[in-house]
Design a protein around this motif. Structure first.
Motif, short mmCIF file in Angstrom:
data_model
loop_
_atom_site.label_atom_id
_atom_site.label_comp_id
_atom_site.label_asym_id
_atom_site.label_seq_id
_atom_site.Cartn_x
_atom_site.Cartn_y
_atom_site.Cartn_z
N MET A 1 0.84 -1.17 0.00
CA MET A 1 0.00 0.00 0.00
C MET A 1 0.89 1.24 0.00
N LEU A 2 0.45 2.25 -0.76
CA LEU A 2 1.13 3.54 -0.77
C LEU A 2 0.42 4.47 0.19
N ARG A 3 1.16 4.96 1.19
CA ARG A 3 0.66 6.00 2.09
C ARG A 3 1.32 7.29 1.64
N ILE A 4 0.49 8.26 1.23
CA ILE A 4 1.03 9.51 0.69
C ILE A 4 0.35 10.69 1.34
N ASP A 5 1.14 11.68 1.69
CA ASP A 5 0.64 12.90 2.29
C ASP A 5 -0.26 13.64 1.30
N ARG A 6 -1.33 14.22 1.79
CA ARG A 6 -2.26 14.96 0.92
C ARG A 6 -1.54 16.05 0.12
N THR A 7 -0.55 16.71 0.72
CA THR A 7 0.20 17.75 0.03
C THR A 7 0.92 17.18 -1.20
N ARG B 1 2.97 -1.48 -8.25
CA ARG B 1 4.32 -2.04 -8.12
C ARG B 1 4.58 -2.73 -9.45
N ILE B 2 5.76 -2.53 -9.98
CA ILE B 2 6.14 -3.16 -11.25
C ILE B 2 7.47 -3.87 -11.02
N VAL B 3 7.43 -5.19 -11.03
CA VAL B 3 8.62 -5.99 -10.77
C VAL B 3 8.73 -7.06 -11.85
N ASP B 4 9.86 -7.07 -12.54
CA ASP B 4 10.12 -8.06 -13.60
C ASP B 4 8.96 -8.13 -14.60
N GLY B 5 8.41 -6.99 -14.96
CA GLY B 5 7.35 -6.92 -15.95
C GLY B 5 5.96 -7.21 -15.42
N ALA B 6 5.84 -7.61 -14.15
CA ALA B 6 4.53 -7.89 -13.57
C ALA B 6 4.00 -6.62 -12.89
N VAL B 7 2.77 -6.26 -13.24
CA VAL B 7 2.13 -5.06 -12.71
C VAL B 7 1.11 -5.46 -11.65
N THR B 8 1.23 -4.88 -10.46
CA THR B 8 0.30 -5.14 -9.38
C THR B 8 -0.21 -3.80 -8.85
N GLU B 9 -1.51 -3.60 -8.94
CA GLU B 9 -2.07 -2.36 -8.40
C GLU B 9 -2.11 -2.47 -6.88
N GLU B 10 -1.88 -1.34 -6.24
CA GLU B 10 -1.91 -1.30 -4.79
C GLU B 10 -2.85 -0.20 -4.31
N GLN B 11 -3.33 -0.36 -3.10
CA GLN B 11 -4.20 0.63 -2.50
C GLN B 11 -3.41 1.91 -2.22
N VAL B 12 -4.08 3.06 -2.35
CA VAL B 12 -3.49 4.36 -2.03
C VAL B 12 -4.23 4.92 -0.83
N GLU B 13 -3.48 5.28 0.19
CA GLU B 13 -4.05 5.94 1.36
C GLU B 13 -3.49 7.35 1.42
N ILE B 14 -4.36 8.35 1.32
CA ILE B 14 -3.95 9.73 1.40
C ILE B 14 -4.11 10.17 2.85
#
Length: 134
Positions: free
Chosen positions: A1-7, A120-133
């Protein structure tokens, strides 16, 4: 999961909107091994293209040397899509070279909203992840 600041979220969206109809690009650096995006670094799309982005070579070298001096790494690598959904293209996948990075896409195809997704993109494999703002 990506945790990203609102800014930082708002800065990516603003950069994508500002550069539209060309793709915008940049990164958010953070302490090595922390997975914490802390320092927003908008970059120049050397291609100035609505369908392709490439970091300017001199700017990329400067930014990566600066990160090295600060014990940072790219935690988020972002760019925009101007006419398609926020999903990595074949070119995006082939150029993804940092396995621990969050690859964020912001689509500006709709003038009213911005689609914001992380992968996440690893060795050509794409995996969508949740985003938490936060």
């Amino acid at each position: 999961m990506l945790r990203i600041d609102r800014t930082h979220y708002e800065a990516i969206v603003a950069h994508a909107r500002r550069d539209h109809p060309d793709e915008a690009c940049g990164l958010i650096a953070g302490p090595i091994g922390s997975d914490r995006p802390e320092r927003f670094v908008p970059m120049l799309n050397a291609e100035r293209s609505p369908t392709y982005y490439r970091f300017d070579d001199a700017e990329k070298l400067r930014v990566f040397l600066e990160m090295d001096d600060r014990d940072e790494e790219p935690v988020v690598i972002y760019h925009s899509h101007t006419a398609t959904e926020a999903y990595p293209s074949r070119t995006d996948v082939s150029q993804a070279s940092i396995p621990d990075a969050h690859y964020v896409l912001a689509s500006t195809r709709d003038p009213e909203t911005t689609e914001f997704r992380s992968f996440r993109i690893v060795d050509g494999a794409v995996t969508e992840e949740q985003v938490e703002i936060v």
